[in-house]
Design an enzyme around this catalytic site. Structure first.
Site, PDB file in Angstrom:
ATOM      1  N   TYR A 119     -13.132 -20.310  41.615  1.00 27.64           N
ATOM      2  CA  TYR A 119     -12.164 -21.161  42.479  1.00 27.64           C
ATOM      3  C   TYR A 119     -11.519 -22.388  42.074  1.00 27.64           C
ATOM      4  CZ  TYR A 119     -13.847 -17.835  46.100  1.00 27.64           C
ATOM      5  OH  TYR A 119     -14.190 -16.753  46.829  1.00 27.64           O
ATOM      6  N   ASP A 195     -26.410  -9.927  40.249  1.00 25.99           N
ATOM      7  CA  ASP A 195     -26.249  -8.207  40.510  1.00 25.99           C
ATOM      8  C   ASP A 195     -27.922  -7.864  41.085  1.00 25.99           C
ATOM      9  OD1 ASP A 195     -26.969  -8.585  37.945  1.00 25.99           O
ATOM     10  OD2 ASP A 195     -26.005  -7.113  37.118  1.00 25.99           O
TER      11      ASP A 195
END
Ligand code: NAD
Ligand code: IPM
Ligand code: MN
Length: 326
Positions: A119, A195
């Site tokens: 971001y 993950d």
């Protein structure tokens, strides 16, 4: 010398923000009639009307508040649109995004870095190639992991670092700083690839306590983990910096259900609870959670939890529960 009044900025934003924020505002006004509340109107609807979703003067006004209660803002996937939420997080330097996910037998606090990572806003858009720079800095990592360590200490808990250092060199830096800081602070710490962590948190939620991770991983992980407690309608968040603080549900403006009086206001009520704790009223925060539990125990639920209560009716039941408390 006069006592300074606590000032709370209220931002409904877009979509279901217009429905869930009034519910939480009623509760704050009941618990703290002595606070001053003022509304600031920002969001996608403002962009549609004026071409500007949030003006500099809106940010200046928000900075005058002791805390901000924020609904949700539509952020369309358009190249030339700047997300209001991201702009606020950056301009108020709200670097720690705390997202608690608490249920039967588990109590997880996701600590999401909130100002850098993917971001960063450093992007290059060409006709046939677009790039986004993933920025991990020493200072940004140090301050987020120190926040996570502080929380882990308060809870007597352990810290898990979620990263993807097997692939991303930027996460090697993030991981190394986190592990070194935890060791120096004497806080138990482990690490997992993000993950694998996303699945394991669903399978073994009680193995987790405080999870610290980078910006987008924390974004995704908090939506995933909301599955443990019944979905996005239930998970609150606090965006905290050294000077300002903004409290909002983890969910967005939910255009698919907006205007139908079916949105679950619990995430926003809990965000208001986090706001009260930040303002020093831990007891008020506990009262809100107790009222939520009492209303759910009465079988009053919104549609996402299998019930038929509307947003407003759920809010009225919360007010009744608060008025009946000892
Ligand atoms: P969303 O969180 O708005 O909705 C995802 C799904 O969850 C939808 O099916 C929605 O109906 C449901 N849902 C969300 N909140 C609920 C609630 N309180 N009660 C019951 N059901 C609820 O995510 P999205 O659909 O991916 O995004 C919609 C818009 O919101 C986008 O423009 C996105 O950018 C924006 N958004 C804003 C914020 C924010 O302001 N902080 C956060 C996330 C998404
Ligand atoms: C969130 C949202 C925001 C984010 C979007 C709307 C900018 O998904 O607060 O989780 O990605 O941080
Ligand atoms: Mn999100």
């Amino acid at each position: 010398m006069g006592i300074e009044m606590t000032r709370i900025a209220i931002v409904e934003g877009d979509g279901i923000g217009h429905e869930v924020i009034p519910v939480a505002k009623n509760v704050l006004e009941l618990l703290h009639p002595e606070y001053e509340y003022f509304s600031v109107d920002v969001g996608y609807h403002r962009w549609e009307q004026t071409g500007c979703p949030c003006a500099d003067r809106d940010i200046a006004e928000l900075k005058t508040a002791d805390a901000i209660l924020f609904g949700a803002i539509t952020t369309p996937p358009m190249k030339d649109y700047q997300s209001v939420v991201l702009r606020l997080r950056k301009s108020l330097d709200l670097y720690a995004n705390l997202r608690p996910v608490k249920g039967n037998g588990f109590d997880i606090m996701i600590v999401r870095e909130n100002t850098e990572g993917l971001y960063s806003g450093i992007e290059e858009i060409g006709p046939d190639r677009a790039t986004t720079l993933r920025v991990v800095t020493w200072r940004g990592t140090e301050r987020i992991v120190r926040s996570a360590i502080r929380i882990a200490r308060q809870r007597n808990g352990i810290l898990t670092v979620g990263h993807k250092a097997n692939v991303l060199k930027s996460d090697v830096l993030f991981r190394d700083i986190c592990l070194a800081e935890a060791q120096a602070a004497g806080v138990s710490c482990n690490e997992r690839f993000i993950d694998a962590l996303a699945l394991d948190i669903l399978q073994h939620p009680s193995s987790y306590d405080v999870v610290v991770t980078t910006n987008i991983f924390g974004d995704i992980l908090s939506d995933v983990a909301s599955y443990l407690v019944g979905g996005l309608g239930l998970v609150p968040s606090a965006n905290i910096g050294d000077r300002y603080a903004l409290f909002e549900p983890v969910h967005g403006s939910a255009p698919d259900i907006a205007g139908k009086n079916v949105a679950n206001p619990i995430a926003t009520l809990r965000s208001a609870g986090m706001l009260l704790a930040y303002c020093g009223d831990e007891k008020g925060s506990d009262c809100i959670e107790a009222a939520v539990q009492a209303v759910l125990a009465q079988g009053i639920r919104t549609r996402d939890l299998g019930g038929s209560a509307g947003t407003r009716e759920f809010g009225e039941a919360i007010i009744r529960a608060l008025l009946q408390r000892e």
